[in-house]
Design a protein around this motif. Structure first.
Motif, PDB file in Angstrom:
ATOM      1  N   ILE A 243      -0.458   0.255   2.770  1.00  9.55           N
ATOM      2  CA  ILE A 243      -1.475   1.276   2.538  1.00  9.55           C
ATOM      3  C   ILE A 243      -2.100   1.055   1.163  1.00  9.55           C
ATOM      4  O   ILE A 243      -1.404   0.724   0.199  1.00  9.55           O
ATOM      5  CB  ILE A 243      -0.870   2.690   2.591  1.00  9.55           C
ATOM      6  CG1 ILE A 243      -0.336   2.992   3.993  1.00  9.55           C
ATOM      7  CG2 ILE A 243      -1.896   3.747   2.190  1.00  9.55           C
ATOM      8  CD1 ILE A 243       0.386   4.326   4.082  1.00  9.55           C
ATOM      9  N   ARG A 244      -3.410   1.239   1.093  1.00 11.76           N
ATOM     10  CA  ARG A 244      -4.082   1.385  -0.206  1.00 11.76           C
ATOM     11  C   ARG A 244      -4.510   2.841  -0.322  1.00 11.76           C
ATOM     12  O   ARG A 244      -5.285   3.333   0.508  1.00 11.76           O
ATOM     13  CB  ARG A 244      -5.301   0.480  -0.306  1.00 11.76           C
ATOM     14  CG  ARG A 244      -6.084   0.716  -1.630  1.00 11.76           C
ATOM     15  CD  ARG A 244      -7.290  -0.197  -1.744  1.00 11.76           C
ATOM     16  NE  ARG A 244      -8.219   0.007  -0.648  1.00 11.76           N
ATOM     17  CZ  ARG A 244      -8.823  -0.987   0.014  1.00 11.76           C
ATOM     18  NH1 ARG A 244      -8.591  -2.236  -0.297  1.00 11.76           N
ATOM     19  NH2 ARG A 244      -9.653  -0.706   1.012  1.00 11.76           N
TER      20      ARG A 244
ATOM     21  N   SER B 296     -10.739  -4.921   3.759  1.00 16.03           N
ATOM     22  CA  SER B 296     -11.802  -4.287   2.977  1.00 16.03           C
ATOM     23  C   SER B 296     -11.304  -4.133   1.541  1.00 16.03           C
ATOM     24  O   SER B 296     -10.109  -4.227   1.264  1.00 16.03           O
ATOM     25  CB  SER B 296     -12.174  -2.929   3.572  1.00 16.03           C
ATOM     26  OG  SER B 296     -11.103  -2.010   3.443  1.00 16.03           O
ATOM     27  N   THR B 297     -12.234  -3.887   0.623  1.00 22.32           N
ATOM     28  CA  THR B 297     -11.861  -3.864  -0.790  1.00 22.32           C
ATOM     29  C   THR B 297     -12.019  -2.461  -1.380  1.00 22.32           C
ATOM     30  O   THR B 297     -12.697  -1.606  -0.836  1.00 22.32           O
ATOM     31  CB  THR B 297     -12.720  -4.858  -1.591  1.00 22.32           C
ATOM     32  OG1 THR B 297     -14.108  -4.604  -1.347  1.00 22.32           O
ATOM     33  CG2 THR B 297     -12.394  -6.284  -1.187  1.00 22.32           C
ATOM     34  N   SER B 298     -11.394  -2.254  -2.517  1.00 20.93           N
ATOM     35  CA  SER B 298     -11.375  -0.948  -3.177  1.00 20.93           C
ATOM     36  C   SER B 298     -12.674  -0.711  -3.939  1.00 20.93           C
ATOM     37  O   SER B 298     -13.461  -1.629  -4.198  1.00 20.93           O
ATOM     38  CB  SER B 298     -10.197  -0.871  -4.144  1.00 20.93           C
ATOM     39  OG  SER B 298     -10.398  -1.760  -5.238  1.00 20.93           O
TER      40      SER B 298
ATOM     41  N   ALA C 113      -7.455   4.881  -9.875  1.00 17.52           N
ATOM     42  CA  ALA C 113      -6.104   4.364  -9.713  1.00 17.52           C
ATOM     43  C   ALA C 113      -5.837   4.160  -8.226  1.00 17.52           C
ATOM     44  O   ALA C 113      -6.374   4.885  -7.380  1.00 17.52           O
ATOM     45  CB  ALA C 113      -5.067   5.320 -10.305  1.00 17.52           C
ATOM     46  N   ALA C 114      -5.036   3.162  -7.911  1.00 13.03           N
ATOM     47  CA  ALA C 114      -4.693   2.879  -6.523  1.00 13.03           C
ATOM     48  C   ALA C 114      -3.248   2.409  -6.428  1.00 13.03           C
ATOM     49  O   ALA C 114      -2.784   1.633  -7.273  1.00 13.03           O
ATOM     50  CB  ALA C 114      -5.620   1.827  -5.934  1.00 13.03           C
ATOM     51  N   LEU C 115      -2.564   2.885  -5.401  1.00  6.61           N
ATOM     52  CA  LEU C 115      -1.217   2.436  -5.070  1.00  6.61           C
ATOM     53  C   LEU C 115      -1.280   1.532  -3.846  1.00  6.61           C
ATOM     54  O   LEU C 115      -2.052   1.782  -2.914  1.00  6.61           O
ATOM     55  CB  LEU C 115      -0.291   3.622  -4.792  1.00  6.61           C
ATOM     56  CG  LEU C 115       0.157   4.448  -5.996  1.00  6.61           C
ATOM     57  CD1 LEU C 115       0.911   5.685  -5.513  1.00  6.61           C
ATOM     58  CD2 LEU C 115       1.062   3.617  -6.915  1.00  6.61           C
ATOM     59  N   TYR C 116      -0.412   0.500  -3.830  1.00  7.33           N
ATOM     60  CA  TYR C 116      -0.381  -0.465  -2.730  1.00  7.33           C
ATOM     61  C   TYR C 116       1.062  -0.655  -2.228  1.00  7.33           C
ATOM     62  O   TYR C 116       1.679  -1.688  -2.476  1.00  7.33           O
ATOM     63  CB  TYR C 116      -0.927  -1.810  -3.192  1.00  7.33           C
ATOM     64  CG  TYR C 116      -2.366  -1.819  -3.626  1.00  7.33           C
ATOM     65  CD1 TYR C 116      -3.381  -2.232  -2.774  1.00  7.33           C
ATOM     66  CD2 TYR C 116      -2.722  -1.450  -4.926  1.00  7.33           C
ATOM     67  CE1 TYR C 116      -4.700  -2.265  -3.184  1.00  7.33           C
ATOM     68  CE2 TYR C 116      -4.051  -1.478  -5.345  1.00  7.33           C
ATOM     69  CZ  TYR C 116      -5.033  -1.886  -4.468  1.00  7.33           C
ATOM     70  OH  TYR C 116      -6.343  -1.919  -4.884  1.00  7.33           O
ATOM     71  N   PRO C 117       1.626   0.320  -1.521  1.00  8.22           N
ATOM     72  CA  PRO C 117       2.956   0.104  -0.942  1.00  8.22           C
ATOM     73  C   PRO C 117       2.860  -0.766   0.314  1.00  8.22           C
ATOM     74  O   PRO C 117       1.964  -0.584   1.138  1.00  8.22           O
ATOM     75  CB  PRO C 117       3.427   1.525  -0.605  1.00  8.22           C
ATOM     76  CG  PRO C 117       2.163   2.294  -0.396  1.00  8.22           C
ATOM     77  CD  PRO C 117       1.129   1.698  -1.296  1.00  8.22           C
TER      78      PRO C 117
ATOM     79  N   PHE D 122      -8.284   5.869   1.755  1.00  9.59           N
ATOM     80  CA  PHE D 122      -6.964   5.610   2.341  1.00  9.59           C
ATOM     81  C   PHE D 122      -7.137   4.518   3.395  1.00  9.59           C
ATOM     82  O   PHE D 122      -7.857   4.709   4.389  1.00  9.59           O
ATOM     83  CB  PHE D 122      -6.376   6.871   2.978  1.00  9.59           C
ATOM     84  CG  PHE D 122      -6.056   7.956   1.991  1.00  9.59           C
ATOM     85  CD1 PHE D 122      -4.871   7.923   1.272  1.00  9.59           C
ATOM     86  CD2 PHE D 122      -6.946   8.983   1.768  1.00  9.59           C
ATOM     87  CE1 PHE D 122      -4.578   8.908   0.344  1.00  9.59           C
ATOM     88  CE2 PHE D 122      -6.663   9.985   0.849  1.00  9.59           C
ATOM     89  CZ  PHE D 122      -5.475   9.940   0.134  1.00  9.59           C
ATOM     90  N   THR D 123      -6.496   3.378   3.163  1.00 11.14           N
ATOM     91  CA  THR D 123      -6.656   2.229   4.043  1.00 11.14           C
ATOM     92  C   THR D 123      -5.289   1.754   4.520  1.00 11.14           C
ATOM     93  O   THR D 123      -4.442   1.367   3.703  1.00 11.14           O
ATOM     94  CB  THR D 123      -7.377   1.076   3.320  1.00 11.14           C
ATOM     95  OG1 THR D 123      -8.619   1.554   2.802  1.00 11.14           O
ATOM     96  CG2 THR D 123      -7.643  -0.073   4.262  1.00 11.14           C
ATOM     97  N   LEU D 124      -5.075   1.795   5.827  1.00 10.10           N
ATOM     98  CA  LEU D 124      -3.832   1.345   6.452  1.00 10.10           C
ATOM     99  C   LEU D 124      -4.096  -0.004   7.102  1.00 10.10           C
ATOM    100  O   LEU D 124      -4.948  -0.117   7.989  1.00 10.10           O
ATOM    101  CB  LEU D 124      -3.363   2.361   7.490  1.00 10.10           C
ATOM    102  CG  LEU D 124      -2.109   1.986   8.299  1.00 10.10           C
ATOM    103  CD1 LEU D 124      -0.885   1.939   7.389  1.00 10.10           C
ATOM    104  CD2 LEU D 124      -1.907   2.976   9.447  1.00 10.10           C
ATOM    105  N   THR D 125      -3.368  -1.032   6.681  1.00  4.17           N
ATOM    106  CA  THR D 125      -3.622  -2.396   7.145  1.00  4.17           C
ATOM    107  C   THR D 125      -2.340  -3.048   7.623  1.00  4.17           C
ATOM    108  O   THR D 125      -1.295  -2.942   6.981  1.00  4.17           O
ATOM    109  CB  THR D 125      -4.221  -3.248   6.006  1.00  4.17           C
ATOM    110  OG1 THR D 125      -5.353  -2.576   5.458  1.00  4.17           O
ATOM    111  CG2 THR D 125      -4.651  -4.614   6.523  1.00  4.17           C
TER     112      THR D 125
END
Length: 371
Positions: free
Chosen positions: A295-296, A167-169, A279-283, A319-322
């Motif tokens: 995670i996004r 899915s997208t932000s 803002a978004a973090l992508y670890p 919050f997206t866990l992929t």
């Protein structure tokens, strides 16, 4: 006086045939070499994707009144793509390309619901063109591109094969998708790059019905461990409003170790005081050769004069866990997503009891095959 004998005539005839055959063979060899040279620089790539989607605390089907009329339907986060309930299809993406020494082209074709959403502003009802451009390598440092190309803003892209999350932000969904125009890319040195562009209003990809234009720019820095890009766009993005849009966007991502990657996207978009920022973090962690998890974590805020999703001053958290499990060229993506929205006049989601709620939790299982 020398006489022509039958033997002489035969020799002349055979020499003529040999000359014709030799010329034809040389022409055929030249044509074959030309075709082989073209095919060696020609490429076909792309992807296909499909998915299953279900809500934990929201509707997955239509609810009807006593008259049999639908009153409310399946819920989904109001971001682009992967929003249909149950088993659904994404898109088939075929990219044809030619990369010559000086010139080349890209024809990027999309089929299916995700592709239709990607070219939503097209004037043609059955448009399948996602990108269509030609380019000229003027020198080792300068490349000119003319045509329709996907946006240079943002961390995520249209193709699910190039995104970690399926899915997208919000920022991607409500920033630009594509541009049509001319751009010049500059390789300043081994690390630094720049780009300047003149374009149609955003997402008007086939032609320009308004006679107004926008301007884009990018400054990039890249190393073997990652990259950072500062992107700018200014101009008539929504021509009917007769107001210019300004957007500034930072996209960056770095490999801190062989197993740990961290990406960041932050953006600000305004048109006469309306718009959004976020803002978004992508670890992401690579746990094995075939599996990675990431995670996004996104914060999205609409401006006080209004925004494209929920309205003035609305705030959204995503919050997206992929997971990404790779089997050859196939990637299986299980995904858990939680959306929470605040500062709105009323609840934006409806739970399974048909009551308003400010959050929605969902599950997606996607399959993406790249070739």
């Amino acid at each position: 006086m020398k006489k022509f004998t039958t033997a002489n005539i035969q020799k002349i005839f055979l020499l003529g045939i040999s000359f014709v055959i030799g010329s034809n063979l040389q022409a055929q060899e030249a044509e074959t070499a030309e075709v082989e040279s073209f095919m060696s620089n020609f490429s076909i790539s792309g992807s296909v994707d499909t998915y299953f989607r279900s809500n934990f605390n929201g509707l997955n089907k239509f609810e009807y009144n006593d008259a049999g009329e639908p009153i409310v339907g399946p819920q989904a986060p109001p971001s682009s793509f992967a929003n249909d309930p149950g088993f659904a299809i994404g898109m088939a993406n075929v990219i044809l390309g030619y990369e010559g020494e000086k010139v080349g082209f890209v024809a990027d074709l999309v089929f299916g619901p995700r592709g239709e959403d990607a070219v939503f502003a097209s004037a043609a009802p059955n448009n399948i063109v996602n990108q269509l451009y030609a380019y000229w390598n003027v020198s080792d440092a300068v490349t000119l591109t003319l045509g329709n190309f996907n946006t240079f803003l943002g961390y995520e892209v249209i193709s699910p094969a190039a995104n970690f999350n399926y899915s997208t932000s919000y920022m991607f969904s409500y920033g630009p998708f594509s541009h049509t125009g001319i751009k010049a890319d500059f390789a300043i040195d081994d690390n630094w790059s720049a780009m300047l562009a003149i374009m149609n209003p955003t997402d008007w990809t086939e032609f320009n019905p308004y006679g107004k234009y926008s301007f884009g720019g990018q400054l990039g820095y890249s190393t073997g461990n990652g990259s950072a890009f500062l992107n700018l766009i200014y101009g008539e993005q929504m021509p009917l409003l007769d107001e210019a849009t300004f957007q500034i966007d930072l996209t960056t991502g770095w490999d801190f170790t062989e197993a740990f990657y961290l990406g960041l996207n932050t953006t600000y978009n305004t048109t006469d005081g309306a718009g959004f920022y976020g803002a978004a973090l992508y670890p992401q962690i690579q746990t094995s050769d075939s599996f990675a998890i990431g995670i996004r974590a996104e914060y999205f805020k609409e401006l006080e004069n209004g925004g494209p999703v929920y309205g003035a001053d609305a705030e959204a958290l995503d919050f997206t866990l992929t997971g990404n499990y790779s089997i050859g060229k196939l990637t299986i993506k299980p995904e858990l997503r939680l959306d929470r929205v605040s500062n709105t006049p009323s609840s934006v989601f409806i739970n399974s009891d048909l009551e308003g709620t400010d959050n929605l939790s969902s599950f997606v299982l996607a399959a993406v095959y790249s070739f």
